[in-house]
Design an enzyme around this catalytic site. Sequence first.
Site, mmCIF file in Angstrom:
data_model
loop_
_atom_site.group_PDB
_atom_site.id
_atom_site.type_symbol
_atom_site.label_atom_id
_atom_site.label_comp_id
_atom_site.label_asym_id
_atom_site.label_seq_id
_atom_site.Cartn_x
_atom_site.Cartn_y
_atom_site.Cartn_z
ATOM 1 N N ARG A 286 0.828 -1.205 0.000
ATOM 2 C CA ARG A 286 0.000 0.000 0.000
ATOM 3 C C ARG A 286 0.870 1.267 0.000
ATOM 4 O O ARG A 286 0.564 2.240 -0.671
ATOM 5 C CB ARG A 286 -0.924 -0.011 1.219
ATOM 6 C CG ARG A 286 -2.288 0.556 0.922
ATOM 7 C CD ARG A 286 -3.233 0.411 2.087
ATOM 8 N NE ARG A 286 -4.227 -0.610 1.873
ATOM 9 C CZ ARG A 286 -4.553 -1.548 2.755
ATOM 10 N NH1 ARG A 286 -3.955 -1.602 3.898
ATOM 11 N NH2 ARG A 286 -5.481 -2.426 2.467
ATOM 12 N N GLY A 287 1.954 1.233 0.738
ATOM 13 C CA GLY A 287 2.856 2.388 0.805
ATOM 14 C C GLY A 287 3.437 2.730 -0.553
ATOM 15 O O GLY A 287 3.490 3.904 -0.943
#
Length: 349
Positions: A286-287
């Site tokens: 996600r980052g």
Amino acid sequence: MASTQQDRPIFPFTAIVGQEEMKLALILNVIDPKIGGVMIMGDRGTGKSTTVRALVDLLPEIEVVANDPFNSDPKDTESMSEEVRQQITSGQTLETAQIKIPMVDLPLGATEDRVCGTIDIEKALTDGVKAFEPGLLAKANRGILYVDEVNLLDDHLVDVLLDSAASGWNTVEREGISICHPARFILVGSGNPEEGELRPQLLDRFGMHAQIGTVKEPDLRVKIVEQRSEFDANPNEFRAGYQIAQDELTTKIIEARKLLSKVQISYEYRVQISQICSELNVDGLRGDIVTNRAAKAIAAFEGRVEVTAEDISRIITLCLRHRLRKDPLETIDSGTKVQDTFRDIFAWA
């Protein structure tokens, strides 16, 4: 463009002093809602709610299907209700209207029924129709859902909000009856760190994390107090003084949204972003995804089609600081660790 004549005049976004992190995170989410929302943590009285309302006031109007409880987009099947889709399929002409982008405030004591909506089982069983009472998620479709003190909200409700924000749909199921409607909104949560952080697995689902603090410089504090006094004394006159700046920023956001699909980020930069996430032990991908999206959004905001290292430097802390593994007794990293790792990998002086 935002109107100066309103029932309840809103403090102009361009008049807000300081809090650059919060303002940038909000603007980037408006340019690309797929960034995944913003969590704003800061002291009481730092203008969190004021800034979110000011942002909504700045945004252009949207076209909706008239009298539709979901703010359905007449041109986009992904943002319209089943009922509207059926009307289009059957060749009916839709009546449309222009409305300001909706902003929905989620009260702390809200129940799941209030948030998601309810199905009238009695009517469904006796009349054979799906009688659905839309909730706040329906109202927030194509707008902004603002949750103040999100860290005090029941974890289950936060989960529901994040699921809807990520998927763009809300599903309500009761007694074997299921109803699904579009719920595409930008989720903005705010809170005071003294009242506790969100659980890491919920925090990670917010695209960006902005930290704000009380302004320390006496000159700036005086300016903020003076501005507030001027606004309270004569809001319309105060707003008129910022109208040109407001209109310019609105235009800049509209142009950035159009330009976004053309923005490119080089393969080398994408690898370096993933290298930073790897070195910081960021769980999942996600980052990486959010950092890439935010970098493109800031390039579009600046009117460019190529992401630079400077773009990445400006947004990477907002995207990663809340995803770092930390000691339970520590607070969220201020961004030093993220910036140090960025400088090492990008060989940034």
